[in-house]
Design a protein around this motif. Sequence first.
Motif, PDB file in Angstrom:
ATOM      1  N   VAL A   9      30.016  64.669   9.561  1.00 36.73           N
ATOM      2  CA  VAL A   9      31.111  65.200   8.756  1.00 36.73           C
ATOM      3  C   VAL A   9      31.058  66.713   8.877  1.00 36.73           C
ATOM      4  N   GLY A  12      31.786  69.251   4.842  1.00 35.79           N
ATOM      5  CA  GLY A  12      31.434  68.255   3.827  1.00 35.79           C
ATOM      6  C   GLY A  12      30.999  68.837   2.490  1.00 35.79           C
ATOM      7  N   SER A  18      33.473  66.894   0.438  1.00 37.89           N
ATOM      8  CA  SER A  18      32.354  66.505  -0.440  1.00 37.89           C
ATOM      9  C   SER A  18      32.625  65.155  -1.090  1.00 37.89           C
ATOM     10  N   VAL A  21      31.818  62.667   1.671  1.00 33.23           N
ATOM     11  CA  VAL A  21      30.369  62.503   1.894  1.00 33.23           C
ATOM     12  C   VAL A  21      29.778  61.611   0.801  1.00 33.23           C
ATOM     13  N   GLU A  22      30.163  61.885  -0.440  1.00 33.20           N
ATOM     14  CA  GLU A  22      29.646  61.089  -1.558  1.00 33.20           C
ATOM     15  C   GLU A  22      29.997  59.611  -1.371  1.00 33.20           C
ATOM     16  N   VAL A  31      24.702  60.400   6.887  1.00 29.82           N
ATOM     17  CA  VAL A  31      25.645  61.511   7.050  1.00 29.82           C
ATOM     18  C   VAL A  31      24.928  62.793   7.446  1.00 29.82           C
ATOM     19  N   ASN A  33      26.077  66.697   7.834  1.00 29.30           N
ATOM     20  CA  ASN A  33      27.203  67.557   7.444  1.00 29.30           C
ATOM     21  C   ASN A  33      27.008  68.943   8.045  1.00 29.30           C
ATOM     22  N   THR A  45      27.236  69.723  -5.762  1.00 27.12           N
ATOM     23  CA  THR A  45      27.203  68.331  -5.292  1.00 27.12           C
ATOM     24  C   THR A  45      25.846  67.699  -5.615  1.00 27.12           C
ATOM     25  N   TYR A  53      21.136  61.975   3.922  1.00 31.32           N
ATOM     26  CA  TYR A  53      22.036  63.123   4.084  1.00 31.32           C
ATOM     27  C   TYR A  53      21.287  64.314   4.664  1.00 31.32           C
ATOM     28  N   CYS A 220      40.425  59.822   0.615  1.00 32.00           N
ATOM     29  CA  CYS A 220      39.202  59.435   1.349  1.00 32.00           C
ATOM     30  C   CYS A 220      39.182  57.934   1.639  1.00 32.00           C
TER      31      CYS A 220
END
Length: 303
Positions: A9, A12, A18, A21-22, A31, A33, A45, A53, A220
Amino acid sequence: MSPGTHILVTGGLGFIGSCFVEMALERGYIVTNVDKMTYASRTDTQFHTNPHYTLIQKDISDLETLPSHIAYIINFAAESHVDNSIKSTHAFLKSNVHGVHNLLELVRKTPSDERPVFIQISTDEVYGDILEGSFSEEDRLKPSNPYSATKAAAEELVIGWGRTYKLKYRITRASNNYGAGQNEEKFIPRIMKLARQNEKAKIYGNGLQKREWTHTTDHCDGIFLVMEKGVDSEIYNISAGEELTNLEVAEKVLRAVGKPADFYELVTDRPGHDVRYSITCDKIRALGWKPNVTLEHYLSNIS
Ligand SMILES: NC(=O)c1ccc[n+]([C@@H]2O[C@H](COP(=O)([O-])OP(=O)(O)OC[C@H]3O[C@@H](n4cnc5c(N)ncnc54)[C@H](O)[C@@H]3O)[C@@H](O)[C@H]2O)c1
């Protein structure tokens, strides 16, 4: 899509990235980022400690390699504020055009059997305005300002690289987003911020410009559908279709924060200001998408 699929991503830490990503981590994706961490990045975040992540702080136009074995690149990274693009265009060219060019080149240099699918997150603003009716994905692009021009240019790069170098890609074009974590420079958060300071909202021109609005989680959801069920080389409009004038939005927001609906002033219009955006969403709905949030519902829950 198997759990544990690794995706890249970009952007992100931004408003929409964001949220994506969540949701991606919740859905079992791994993920990475890449985010330059500009002024627009969120610092609140909760996912930074998630073991699935990884953050790489880097400008997408300077990225030298892609992580190995990624299935998709979802490119949110962009300078995104129209007013800023009118004041100074350079950063918009660098991030929104050169950045996309660099990512496409990195994909091109990846062995063809390992290449990720490139998903370009674009905007309904690339069509320009439409006084009546709605734009479908087949309509020509006619952007009206430097921001939307760079977003349109980015799309053309993606399509050109797709055809010549056989890169797999998909493009989404969403309407205006609202939701948690949006930078205070944007229309709705700015009205809220000014109201909290007991200052009137500033509305460009006559305030009768029309926009469609979509909540970030609905946007999203649409991007996940495009990623998981979409077709290569296709473009998908995404909009909940809540069409409102800027004045109508301002009045709703003002009421939600406890101010009179007329707690605003009209100010000199933005140059090139689009009168109305509207897009058809039959393609994304055919993938099973439908919006779940309304602006009214969102505003009734803000603190
Ligand atoms: N906000 C909307 O209403 C809307 C609607 C449709 C489409 N879009 C598109 O969605 C994407 C995300 O928009 P947003 O509102 O979340 O933006 P945002 O401005 O809130 O966030 C952008 C993020 O990208 C990062 N970034 C910017 N330039 C970068 C670069 N060169 N390299 C790496 N990271 C960089 C920033 O640090 C930030 O975290 C953009 O591509 C935008 O064009 C936005």
